[in-house]
Write a protein that holds these residues in place. Sequence first.
Motif, PDB file in Angstrom:
ATOM      1  N   ASP A 111      22.559  81.816 -13.629  1.00  0.00           N
ATOM      2  CA  ASP A 111      23.073  82.506 -12.441  1.00  0.00           C
ATOM      3  C   ASP A 111      22.360  83.832 -12.259  1.00  0.00           C
ATOM      4  O   ASP A 111      21.709  84.340 -13.174  1.00  0.00           O
ATOM      5  CB  ASP A 111      24.599  82.733 -12.564  1.00  0.00           C
ATOM      6  N   LEU A 112      22.524  84.374 -11.048  1.00  0.00           N
ATOM      7  CA  LEU A 112      22.059  85.736 -10.754  1.00  0.00           C
ATOM      8  C   LEU A 112      23.242  86.688 -10.690  1.00  0.00           C
ATOM      9  O   LEU A 112      23.070  87.867 -10.404  1.00  0.00           O
ATOM     10  CB  LEU A 112      21.297  85.756  -9.415  1.00  0.00           C
ATOM     11  N   TRP A 113      24.472  86.154 -10.872  1.00  0.00           N
ATOM     12  CA  TRP A 113      25.704  86.956 -10.969  1.00  0.00           C
ATOM     13  C   TRP A 113      25.909  87.831  -9.739  1.00  0.00           C
ATOM     14  O   TRP A 113      26.124  89.038  -9.846  1.00  0.00           O
ATOM     15  CB  TRP A 113      25.682  87.810 -12.260  1.00  0.00           C
ATOM     16  N   ARG A 114      25.832  87.224  -8.556  1.00  0.00           N
ATOM     17  CA  ARG A 114      26.010  87.998  -7.313  1.00  0.00           C
ATOM     18  C   ARG A 114      27.498  88.203  -7.027  1.00  0.00           C
ATOM     19  O   ARG A 114      28.245  87.229  -6.866  1.00  0.00           O
ATOM     20  CB  ARG A 114      25.341  87.245  -6.158  1.00  0.00           C
ATOM     21  N   LYS A 115      27.899  89.466  -6.957  1.00  0.00           N
ATOM     22  CA  LYS A 115      29.325  89.779  -6.765  1.00  0.00           C
ATOM     23  C   LYS A 115      29.794  89.470  -5.355  1.00  0.00           C
ATOM     24  O   LYS A 115      30.984  89.337  -5.094  1.00  0.00           O
ATOM     25  CB  LYS A 115      29.598  91.230  -7.130  1.00  0.00           C
ATOM     26  N   SER A 116      28.848  89.329  -4.403  1.00  0.00           N
ATOM     27  CA  SER A 116      29.258  88.968  -3.039  1.00  0.00           C
ATOM     28  C   SER A 116      29.622  87.478  -2.970  1.00  0.00           C
ATOM     29  O   SER A 116      30.321  87.060  -2.048  1.00  0.00           O
ATOM     30  CB  SER A 116      28.150  89.285  -2.043  1.00  0.00           C
ATOM     31  N   ASP A 117      29.153  86.694  -3.918  1.00  0.00           N
ATOM     32  CA  ASP A 117      29.464  85.255  -3.919  1.00  0.00           C
ATOM     33  C   ASP A 117      30.721  84.942  -4.724  1.00  0.00           C
ATOM     34  O   ASP A 117      31.381  83.918  -4.500  1.00  0.00           O
ATOM     35  CB  ASP A 117      28.296  84.444  -4.506  1.00  0.00           C
ATOM     36  N   ASN A 121      31.724  88.909 -10.717  1.00  0.00           N
ATOM     37  CA  ASN A 121      30.717  88.004 -11.289  1.00  0.00           C
ATOM     38  C   ASN A 121      29.799  88.742 -12.265  1.00  0.00           C
ATOM     39  O   ASN A 121      29.187  89.745 -11.904  1.00  0.00           O
ATOM     40  CB  ASN A 121      29.877  87.452 -10.112  1.00  0.00           C
ATOM     41  N   ASP A 145      16.964  82.754 -11.170  1.00  0.00           N
ATOM     42  CA  ASP A 145      17.146  82.143  -9.859  1.00  0.00           C
ATOM     43  C   ASP A 145      17.063  80.622 -10.033  1.00  0.00           C
ATOM     44  O   ASP A 145      16.170  80.135 -10.735  1.00  0.00           O
ATOM     45  CB  ASP A 145      16.022  82.647  -8.930  1.00  0.00           C
ATOM     46  N   ASN A 167      24.254  79.162  -0.879  1.00  0.00           N
ATOM     47  CA  ASN A 167      23.980  80.598  -0.797  1.00  0.00           C
ATOM     48  C   ASN A 167      22.493  80.909  -0.617  1.00  0.00           C
ATOM     49  O   ASN A 167      22.137  82.041  -0.285  1.00  0.00           O
ATOM     50  CB  ASN A 167      24.485  81.304  -2.062  1.00  0.00           C
TER      51      ASN A 167
END
Length: 248
Positions: A111-117, A121, A145, A167
């Motif tokens: 993961d890229l650990w995107r907090k918006s997703d 995260n 990625d 996403n």
Amino acid sequence: MQKMKAQYGIDAPNVVLYFVVAGAGCLAVSFVPGVPPPIPTLFPWVSASWLLTALILILASTVFKLRLRDRILDSLHLKGDERVLDMGCGRGLMLIGLAKRLPNGEAVGVDLWRKSDQSGNSSEATLRNAKAEGVESRVSLETADIRHLPFDHQLFDVVISSWAIHNIRDLEGREVAILEALRVLKPGGRLILVDIWTIDEYAKLLQGIRMEDVKVSRPSFIFLVPTKIVEAIKPIRPFVDKNLTLSS
Ligand SMILES: C[S@@+](CC[C@H](N)C(=O)[O-])C[C@H]1O[C@@H](n2cnc3c(N)ncnc32)[C@H](O)[C@@H]1O
């Protein structure tokens, strides 16, 4: 000492917040003295529908998604010694569910650990959840990625991805992620993709490059918009991918 409980966060937290703020705003406006009709009668209903949407989205992330996860993973009938990859694992909903079913196997999350997703995260949150569920020894994480997986070819028996690939904004990027999943999958391995808007594209791609047994589930509406599951088997024979390159 109280046992820690895994927390898988809220998906698309900004969207949920938008519905809460809009719902609360409408309600507040309807009580402002002197607002003209039909605002005082109409806005409470608009407010209720937005707040209800927010509530359903929160329940989807915290309750309905866990039930769907269990149904999907039970249907895989894993032997228990597989090596599996979860692409866009977030806080580990699928990853940890898989690790629990793999007493002699391994579950890897990328993961890229995107907090918006997903709210809160981070790889730390995922490891905490794995620990809370007692599977940390069978879980490992990579920050990368999903269009460029940091793994050799043909490493995994199963590759799964849930609510993650949509996403990626462009179709080409989404296709690259799926071709990456196939690259790291062993011949005869299974690919399971769970997603919303873009899921039919995935099925089309997999059929186009002649994956075996491509199946598309009926929709489930836990997030109000349809979620579907696409499954496919990577053929034992080498296959020709979309760019007409021979892949193994
Ligand atoms: C809605 S969350 C779903 C997480 C998890 N699969 C689940 O079902 O709970 C989407 C996840 O995809 C990850 N993600 C989005 N684009 C990505 C990319 N290009 N590469 C890696 N991870 C990505 C986000 O960081 C997020 O953790």
